[in-house]
Design an enzyme around this catalytic site. Structure first.
Site, mmCIF file in Angstrom:
data_model
loop_
_atom_site.group_PDB
_atom_site.id
_atom_site.type_symbol
_atom_site.label_atom_id
_atom_site.label_comp_id
_atom_site.label_asym_id
_atom_site.label_seq_id
_atom_site.Cartn_x
_atom_site.Cartn_y
_atom_site.Cartn_z
ATOM 1 C CE1 TYR A 188 -4.070 1.907 0.305
ATOM 2 C CE2 TYR A 188 -2.577 3.390 1.588
ATOM 3 C CZ TYR A 188 -3.756 3.098 1.034
ATOM 4 O OH TYR A 188 -4.655 4.299 0.809
ATOM 5 C CG PHE A 199 -6.775 18.262 -24.396
ATOM 6 C CD1 PHE A 199 -7.130 17.659 -25.715
ATOM 7 C CD2 PHE A 199 -7.073 17.330 -23.220
ATOM 8 C CE1 PHE A 199 -7.188 16.549 -25.809
ATOM 9 C CE2 PHE A 199 -7.292 15.941 -23.403
ATOM 10 C CZ PHE A 199 -7.452 15.605 -24.645
ATOM 11 C CB THR A 200 -11.666 17.766 -24.114
ATOM 12 O OG1 THR A 200 -10.639 16.775 -24.104
ATOM 13 C CG2 THR A 200 -12.010 18.076 -25.716
ATOM 14 C CG ASP A 214 -1.033 18.151 -21.338
ATOM 15 O OD1 ASP A 214 -0.218 17.285 -21.331
ATOM 16 O OD2 ASP A 214 -2.071 18.537 -21.659
ATOM 17 C CE LYS A 267 -3.098 10.845 -24.232
ATOM 18 N NZ LYS A 267 -4.373 11.079 -23.342
ATOM 19 N NE ARG A 294 -9.932 15.390 -29.585
ATOM 20 C CZ ARG A 294 -10.771 15.210 -28.643
ATOM 21 N NH1 ARG A 294 -11.942 15.481 -28.228
ATOM 22 N NH2 ARG A 294 -10.355 14.512 -27.469
ATOM 23 C CG PHE A 299 -15.824 14.612 -26.749
ATOM 24 C CD1 PHE A 299 -15.650 15.740 -25.920
ATOM 25 C CD2 PHE A 299 -14.852 13.513 -26.716
ATOM 26 C CE1 PHE A 299 -14.388 15.824 -25.044
ATOM 27 C CE2 PHE A 299 -13.442 13.479 -25.877
ATOM 28 C CZ PHE A 299 -13.757 14.710 -24.923
#
Ligand SMILES: Cc1ncc(COP(=O)(O)O)c(C=O)c1O
Length: 471
Positions: free
Chosen positions: A85, A137-138, A228, A271, A395, A462
């Site tokens: 943990y 960005f969303t 980001d 990514k 997009r 979306f």
């Protein structure tokens, strides 16, 4: 005998061919469906590719997020998961990898990128503040808004023009940012939200010169810069290829220099970092780290796992080291470019220059006869699936959502359909099939009628919106 001559990809481009720097050790069968099957599946999914079952998809280019293939070393690392943990050894490996390759001292793991965005937004934004960024960005913007901030787009104008060939269309327009800070006052700026290879602009990079100048500007006003870093490795390749003085600099060194101009970052490890699930954030400032480390236990998990299993953290740590290998990044972006070059050669409208992770079809030009209100990019994603089983993503106006103040649709200049290429998953033959599918849909473009939205969820519509075809 035939007098036809077959030519390799390299010969056609008058250079030697290159190949991926890996070979395949395990395969997952995929199957092609009939048009009737796909028509049924699409209707059941409300013409939204997010609502299709993956079993009904032939080549899945919905996203490059969490869809990559892990290496044998990463899978071996999964077996070394320390599922304690607290204080898992895999967390310390992750921390070391982030320090080594990104250069930030303080690391907090999260379950994926938006977990990190949530914590950063809560820690850094006070109600009424502005958050300038190089295009929205969303999920990033939504977390900034939920924390009481207002996003302000300060990307260069060319980023909104799919035909502009500027090499660094992700750059911040320093005059726009300076104007905002002067108008509102530095205390009203929560931080500068900077993204590498800007997703919504078509995967367009930020130049090293731009982030250096941004640092100087922000230092003048005491504004912090948070990055980001989701696709920052791919951004580093564009710097190596396009920016004076970096041709012989390894990707790893470019990444670290870029990060050195920022105060911290958040990361969707799904990514660049080559894993199926995971995320993290990292900062330089010790008091901010204390705050984030405290917040993570409320929303994600203890600060040494943050929602990830030990084995997942190990895979991220190994993935980070693999992700900055020059051969890997060249092959990854090279594959995207191969698909882009085919489509450009066939005069299919796409965003140029071709970005790092995806081809973005320009639905405005593709379906010049459709108004934005009938969702051309959503229509294109649906038509592509129907034709070939290739899954893409909208997009455009659907992704942009509604303005929280007026309730109206936001109407982005870019109305795009994204074909995101998973890392280390598909071959050149798959890219050929995709290119031909796009061409078939393009050839039939005049028959497209558009869609009507019949269900709209409140957040990030979306993902779950449903549509009916227009007659
Ligand atoms: C640029 C960018 N930032 C953040 C995120 C959010 O990451 P996640 O999907 O891991 O929550 C994404 C995911 O698509 C992204 O593309």
């Amino acid at each position: 005998m035939t007098d036809r001559h077959f030519r390799t990809m390299g010969q056609q481009a008058e250079r030697r061919s290159w190949a991926e720097p890996w070979k395949i050790k395990m395969v997952e069968p995929i199957r092609m469906t009939s048009r009737e099957d796909r028509a049924r599946a699409l209707a059941e999914a409300g013409y939204n590719t997010f609502l299709l079952r993956s079993e009904d998809v032939y080549i899945d280019l919905l996203t490059d997020s969490g869809t990559g293939a892990m290496s044998d070393r990463q899978w071996a690392g999964m077996m070394l998961g320390d599922e304690a943990y607290a204080g898992s050894r895999n967390f310390y490996h992750l921390e070391d990898a982030v320090r080594t390759y990104y250069g930030y001292p303080h690391v907090v793991p999260t379950h994926q990128g938006r977990g990190a965005e949530h914590l950063m937004s809560r820690a850094l934004i006070s109600r009424g503040q502005f958050v300038p960024g190089n295009m929205y960005f969303t999920t990033t913007r939504l977390h900034q808004e939920l924390a009481g901030g207002t996003f302000v787009d300060v990307i260069i104008d060319e980023a909104h023009d799919p035909t502009s060939l500027r090499p660094f269309k992700g750059n911040v327009d320093l005059d726009k940012l300076d104007g905002l800070i002067r108008r509102e006052g530095a205390e009203k700026i929560a931080f500068m939200s900077l993204a590498g290879t800007v997703n919504m602009a078509g995967g367009q990079p930020v130049a090293m010169a731009n982030v250096r100048a941004l640092r100087e500007l922000c230092d003048r006003y005491g504004v912090r810069i948070y990055l980001d870093a989701t696709r920052m490795v791919e951004n580093a390749l564009f710097i190596q290829e396009r920016e004076e003085g970096y041709r012989d600099t390894p990707i790893a060194a470019i990444l670290k220099e870029f990060c050195s101009y920022t105060d911290g970052c958040w990361m969707s490890a799904k990514k660049d970092n080559l894993v199926n699930i995971g995320g993290w954030l990292a900062v330089r400032d010790a008091p901010l780290f204390d705050k984030l480390r405290n917040l993570v236990v409320v929303y994600e998990g203890l600060h040494t796992y943050g929602g990830m299993a030990g084995r997942d953290m190990e895979a991220v740590a190994i993935g980070i080291a693999e992700s900055v290998e020059d051969d890997h990044v060249r092959a990854r972006v090279g594959q995207v470019r191969y698909l882009g070059d085919l489509l450009l050669d066939w005069e299919i409208p796409i965003v140029v220059p071709v970005g790092g992770h995806a081809i973005f079809l320009d639905a405005r030009r593709f379906y010049a006869h459709l108004a934005q209100d009938v969702f051309p990019a959503q229509t294109l994603a649906a038509e592509l699936y129907l034709d070939s089983g290739v899954r893409a993503m909208e997009r455009g106006i659907v992704s942009a959502g509604r303005d929280p103040k007026t309730g109206d649709h936001r109407r982005p200049k870019l109305e795009l359909t994204r074909l995101a290429i998973p890392r280390r998953v598909y071959t050149q033959a798959h890219m050929d099939v995709v290119a031909e599918a796009v061409k078939a849909v393009h050839d039939a473009r005049e028959g497209a009628r558009g869609l009507r939205m019949v269900y709209e969820p409140s957040y990030l519509r979306f993902f779950q919106a449903r549509f009916d075809p227009l007659p």
